[in-house]
Write a protein that holds these residues in place. Structure first.
Motif, PDB file in Angstrom:
ATOM      1  N   SER A 222       0.855  -1.193   0.000  1.00 15.86           N
ATOM      2  CA  SER A 222       0.000   0.000   0.000  1.00 15.86           C
ATOM      3  C   SER A 222       0.887   1.239   0.000  1.00 15.86           C
ATOM      4  O   SER A 222       1.136   1.844   1.056  1.00 15.86           O
ATOM      5  N   PRO A 223       1.410   1.621  -1.156  1.00 14.13           N
ATOM      6  CA  PRO A 223       2.379   2.722  -1.217  1.00 14.13           C
ATOM      7  C   PRO A 223       1.812   4.063  -0.773  1.00 14.13           C
ATOM      8  O   PRO A 223       2.560   4.961  -0.411  1.00 14.13           O
ATOM      9  N   ASN A 224       0.499   4.219  -0.781  1.00 14.39           N
ATOM     10  CA  ASN A 224      -0.103   5.497  -0.390  1.00 14.39           C
ATOM     11  C   ASN A 224      -0.447   5.558   1.094  1.00 14.39           C
ATOM     12  O   ASN A 224      -0.985   6.566   1.562  1.00 14.39           O
ATOM     13  N   VAL A 225      -0.171   4.472   1.810  1.00 16.33           N
ATOM     14  CA  VAL A 225      -0.463   4.431   3.238  1.00 16.33           C
ATOM     15  C   VAL A 225       0.861   4.422   4.002  1.00 16.33           C
ATOM     16  O   VAL A 225       1.718   3.575   3.768  1.00 16.33           O
ATOM     17  N   ARG A 226       1.021   5.403   4.890  1.00 16.80           N
ATOM     18  CA  ARG A 226       2.234   5.503   5.692  1.00 16.80           C
ATOM     19  C   ARG A 226       1.851   5.443   7.170  1.00 16.80           C
ATOM     20  O   ARG A 226       0.925   6.128   7.606  1.00 16.80           O
ATOM     21  N   THR A 227       2.564   4.634   7.918  1.00 15.31           N
ATOM     22  CA  THR A 227       2.288   4.449   9.335  1.00 15.31           C
ATOM     23  C   THR A 227       3.450   5.006  10.160  1.00 15.31           C
ATOM     24  O   THR A 227       4.602   4.653   9.910  1.00 15.31           O
ATOM     25  N   PRO A 228       3.155   5.868  11.130  1.00 14.47           N
ATOM     26  CA  PRO A 228       4.232   6.402  11.970  1.00 14.47           C
ATOM     27  C   PRO A 228       4.570   5.458  13.121  1.00 14.47           C
ATOM     28  O   PRO A 228       3.700   4.770  13.653  1.00 14.47           O
ATOM     29  N   TYR A 229       5.832   5.444  13.509  1.00 15.72           N
ATOM     30  CA  TYR A 229       6.309   4.618  14.608  1.00 15.72           C
ATOM     31  C   TYR A 229       7.212   5.461  15.508  1.00 15.72           C
ATOM     32  O   TYR A 229       7.951   6.331  15.020  1.00 15.72           O
ATOM     33  N   LEU A 230       7.158   5.177  16.798  1.00 13.41           N
ATOM     34  CA  LEU A 230       8.184   5.688  17.698  1.00 13.41           C
ATOM     35  C   LEU A 230       9.393   4.783  17.559  1.00 13.41           C
ATOM     36  O   LEU A 230       9.281   3.558  17.706  1.00 13.41           O
ATOM     37  N   MET A 231      10.552   5.376  17.272  1.00 11.80           N
ATOM     38  CA  MET A 231      11.765   4.617  17.037  1.00 11.80           C
ATOM     39  C   MET A 231      12.792   4.888  18.144  1.00 11.80           C
ATOM     40  O   MET A 231      12.795   5.968  18.747  1.00 11.80           O
ATOM     41  N   MET A 232      13.650   3.908  18.381  1.00 16.77           N
ATOM     42  CA  MET A 232      14.769   4.100  19.291  1.00 16.77           C
ATOM     43  C   MET A 232      16.062   3.747  18.567  1.00 16.77           C
ATOM     44  O   MET A 232      16.161   2.688  17.948  1.00 16.77           O
ATOM     45  N   HIS A 233      17.037   4.649  18.658  1.00 16.09           N
ATOM     46  CA  HIS A 233      18.342   4.436  18.028  1.00 16.09           C
ATOM     47  C   HIS A 233      19.401   4.440  19.127  1.00 16.09           C
ATOM     48  O   HIS A 233      19.479   5.373  19.918  1.00 16.09           O
ATOM     49  N   GLN A 234      20.197   3.378  19.196  1.00 15.53           N
ATOM     50  CA  GLN A 234      21.200   3.244  20.241  1.00 15.53           C
ATOM     51  C   GLN A 234      22.585   3.706  19.816  1.00 15.53           C
ATOM     52  O   GLN A 234      23.542   3.586  20.588  1.00 15.53           O
ATOM     53  N   GLY A 235      22.689   4.213  18.578  1.00 12.41           N
ATOM     54  CA  GLY A 235      23.984   4.647  18.084  1.00 12.41           C
ATOM     55  C   GLY A 235      24.888   3.495  17.697  1.00 12.41           C
ATOM     56  O   GLY A 235      26.098   3.686  17.521  1.00 12.41           O
ATOM     57  N   LEU A 236      24.324   2.298  17.540  1.00  8.25           N
ATOM     58  CA  LEU A 236      25.089   1.095  17.251  1.00  8.25           C
ATOM     59  C   LEU A 236      24.837   0.604  15.825  1.00  8.25           C
ATOM     60  O   LEU A 236      23.767   0.836  15.258  1.00  8.25           O
ATOM     61  N   ASP A 237      25.813  -0.087  15.276  1.00 10.45           N
ATOM     62  CA  ASP A 237      25.678  -0.689  13.946  1.00 10.45           C
ATOM     63  C   ASP A 237      25.018  -2.055  14.103  1.00 10.45           C
ATOM     64  O   ASP A 237      25.660  -3.096  13.951  1.00 10.45           O
ATOM     65  N   LEU A 238      23.724  -2.056  14.379  1.00  9.96           N
ATOM     66  CA  LEU A 238      23.021  -3.308  14.677  1.00  9.96           C
ATOM     67  C   LEU A 238      22.892  -4.204  13.459  1.00  9.96           C
ATOM     68  O   LEU A 238      22.903  -5.438  13.580  1.00  9.96           O
ATOM     69  N   ASP A 239      22.731  -3.625  12.273  1.00 10.40           N
ATOM     70  CA  ASP A 239      22.594  -4.464  11.078  1.00 10.40           C
ATOM     71  C   ASP A 239      23.949  -4.841  10.489  1.00 10.40           C
ATOM     72  O   ASP A 239      24.013  -5.554   9.487  1.00 10.40           O
ATOM     73  N   GLU A 240      25.036  -4.336  11.091  1.00 14.16           N
ATOM     74  CA  GLU A 240      26.407  -4.695  10.718  1.00 14.16           C
ATOM     75  C   GLU A 240      26.672  -4.497   9.228  1.00 14.16           C
ATOM     76  O   GLU A 240      27.312  -5.322   8.574  1.00 14.16           O
ATOM     77  N   ASP A 241      26.193  -3.354   8.706  1.00 13.69           N
ATOM     78  CA  ASP A 241      26.450  -3.051   7.301  1.00 13.69           C
ATOM     79  C   ASP A 241      27.626  -2.088   7.133  1.00 13.69           C
ATOM     80  O   ASP A 241      27.899  -1.618   6.032  1.00 13.69           O
ATOM     81  N   GLY A 242      28.317  -1.789   8.218  1.00 14.99           N
ATOM     82  CA  GLY A 242      29.484  -0.911   8.149  1.00 14.99           C
ATOM     83  C   GLY A 242      29.183   0.553   8.343  1.00 14.99           C
ATOM     84  O   GLY A 242      30.100   1.369   8.430  1.00 14.99           O
ATOM     85  N   THR A 243      27.907   0.913   8.409  1.00 16.15           N
ATOM     86  CA  THR A 243      27.521   2.302   8.654  1.00 16.15           C
ATOM     87  C   THR A 243      26.495   2.353   9.777  1.00 16.15           C
ATOM     88  O   THR A 243      25.767   1.391  10.013  1.00 16.15           O
ATOM     89  N   ILE A 244      26.461   3.483  10.456  1.00 17.47           N
ATOM     90  CA  ILE A 244      25.483   3.686  11.524  1.00 17.47           C
ATOM     91  C   ILE A 244      24.503   4.747  11.050  1.00 17.47           C
ATOM     92  O   ILE A 244      24.876   5.906  10.861  1.00 17.47           O
ATOM     93  N   GLY A 245      23.256   4.340  10.827  1.00 20.55           N
ATOM     94  CA  GLY A 245      22.262   5.261  10.295  1.00 20.55           C
ATOM     95  C   GLY A 245      20.863   4.861  10.700  1.00 20.55           C
ATOM     96  O   GLY A 245      20.664   4.033  11.601  1.00 20.55           O
ATOM     97  N   PRO A 246      19.837   5.422  10.039  1.00 22.42           N
ATOM     98  CA  PRO A 246      18.445   5.135  10.398  1.00 22.42           C
ATOM     99  C   PRO A 246      18.078   3.654  10.350  1.00 22.42           C
ATOM    100  O   PRO A 246      17.182   3.216  11.076  1.00 22.42           O
ATOM    101  N   SER A 247      18.758   2.868   9.501  1.00 21.17           N
ATOM    102  CA  SER A 247      18.427   1.449   9.395  1.00 21.17           C
ATOM    103  C   SER A 247      18.789   0.669  10.654  1.00 21.17           C
ATOM    104  O   SER A 247      18.368  -0.482  10.809  1.00 21.17           O
ATOM    105  N   ASP A 248      19.551   1.278  11.558  1.00 18.41           N
ATOM    106  CA  ASP A 248      19.931   0.604  12.798  1.00 18.41           C
ATOM    107  C   ASP A 248      18.949   0.880  13.937  1.00 18.41           C
ATOM    108  O   ASP A 248      19.146   0.378  15.049  1.00 18.41           O
ATOM    109  N   ALA A 249      17.924   1.660  13.669  1.00 19.81           N
ATOM    110  CA  ALA A 249      16.925   1.952  14.697  1.00 19.81           C
ATOM    111  C   ALA A 249      15.953   0.781  14.836  1.00 19.81           C
ATOM    112  O   ALA A 249      15.784  -0.019  13.908  1.00 19.81           O
TER     113      ALA A 249
END
Length: 421
Positions: A222-249
């Motif tokens: 449903s590309p026209n439907v967007r759902t908001p979420y409360l996110m928490m970011h720990q400043g860690l590279d959780l996905d281990e992709d070599g960068t620390i960014g929004p994808s680690d929240a």
């Protein structure tokens, strides 16, 4: 004599059918009405549950904020934070973001040697993620006003069952200042480790970071439907992709449409406390790590500038440095969240939480005090994902004032526990 057998006339059948249809229609309407009411109540319960979940999670982290962390870097404020635009994150109409730090109670290691790019500890560490903040503490704590005896540093590579910790050598002036990135300049004091022998027999502890913000995501299929979420970011590279960014929240609660944070500061005597984020904006000097620079320094020694919150008492009328405009003086964080239903109701106009405050018109500086300084006028089009009015959504607002008592720390300390995790 044969008894007569009389059936139903056509009129009787029609009347009976009509009466039956009316009865069935009434039953159907009642069922539909009850089903709609059940859906409405279920939706209301869900959004209340989401709001309570979000508030409880944030409250737990905020209450522990400041434990074992210098007060000037306990809380970082980001007013109107657009998580999807790293080049211009502060934009009117977007939810606020807040970052808090506290010491981990279960981790401690002794240090064999220390330098600006490397720590060697006495016992192997099972796991440290890239981006983890460490606090290095000298054992001979001495006089805190004469020599630097602790340093905040950031891990540059994942540590697994090793005694060697590589440190991020990013220059503090080049470190990011955002809730969705790696720890910033306040946690890049690695240069202090060089040339100071006390760090060779020091102790390290972990500093946990929790950055809370709101982001909206497209629903799959449903590309026209967007759902908001409360996110928490720990400043860690959780996905281990070599960068620390929004994808680690990580998501904390669904449907959190708005997060508004106000900062109530200490005051002297009968002076009315200042409330940043309502009457005064937290942008400019108060935004993120810039707030830390507002602490009045005190000259101690030939080349050291020690913040006065190490040497002065809170509410000291003769030396009111702790009453200055700085995060050291935060008395309370007032957190307001707006939770909305997952799907819009086509037969519902949508709750409107941007009602004007008494004596004010919508679009003025403070549309409604319960939503602090949030305004829906003059904002970017994509801020509509976070506008708490209309759209067919049910909404609920929840508010709590939280006192981070640990923020009154006036000296660093080494843990008394014998072993660390």
């Amino acid at each position: 004599m044969r008894p007569s057998r009389r059936g139903f006339t056509l009129i009787e059948l029609l009347v009976g059918g009509a009466v039956g249809s009316v009865v069935l229609l009434g039953i159907s309407l009642t069922f539909i009405s009850q089903a709609r009411q059940y859906q409405t109540h279920a939706s209301r319960r869900a959004i209340q549950s989401n709001a309570r979940q979000a508030m409880s999670f944030m409250s737990r982290h905020i209450r522990s904020a400041g434990y074992g962390v210098d007060p000037d870097r306990t809380v970082l404020a980001y007013d109107s934070f657009n998580a999807s635009d790293p080049n211009s994150p502060s934009q009117p109409g977007f939810p606020d973001a807040v970052v808090v730090h506290s010491r981990d109670l279960l981790f401690r290691r002794d240090v064999d040697s220390a330098s600006s790019n490397r720590l060697v500890v006495t016992a192997p560490i099972p796991l440290l993620q890239r981006g983890q903040i460490l606090l290095v503490l000298c054992r001979n704590n001495g006089n805190i006003t004469t020599t630097q005896h602790h340093a905040f540093v950031t891990v540059s590579q994942k540590v697994e069952n090793s005694t060697e910790i590589l440190l991020d050598t990013t220059d503090p002036t080049a470190a990011p200042n955002a809730p969705t990135a790696m720890p910033g300049r306040l946690f890049h004091e690695q240069a202090l480790l060089d040339g100071n022998g006390c760090y060779d027999k020091a102790q390290i502890v972990k500093i946990n970071r929790a950055a809370f913000y709101v982001a909206a995501f497209d629903e799959p299929g449903s590309p026209n439907v967007r759902t908001p979420y409360l996110m928490m970011h720990q400043g860690l590279d959780l996905d281990e992709d070599g960068t620390i960014g929004p994808s680690d929240a990580v998501p904390v609660a669904e449907g959190i449409e708005q997060l508004q944070v106000a900062y109530i500061l200490n005051s002297l005597g009968t002076t009315i406390p200042r409330v940043l984020g309502v009457n005064e904006s937290t942008t400019a000097d108060h935004y993120g790590e810039q707030w830390q620079t507002m602490i009045p320094p005190q000259m101690v020694g030939p080349d050291r500038r020690i913040p006065q919150w190490y040497t002065l008492v809170l509410n000291d009328l003769e030396k009111p440095a702790r009453e200055e405009d700085s995060p050291v003086n935060i008395r309370q964080l007032r957190i307001t969240v707006v939770s909305r239903s997952s799907n819009p109701d086509p037969q519902h106009q949508g709750d409107n939480l941007m009602l004007a405050h008494e004596g004010e018109a919508i679009g003025t500086t403070v549309p409604w005090r319960q939503l602090e300084n949030l305004s829906v006028t003059g904002v970017a089009a994509n801020a509509g994902d976070f506008t708490p009015q209309g759209g067919g959504f049910y909404r609920v607002i929840l508010r709590e004032s939280i006192t981070p008592k640990n923020i009154q720390l006036n000296s660093q300390f080494i843990a008394t526990t014998q072993d660390g995790g």
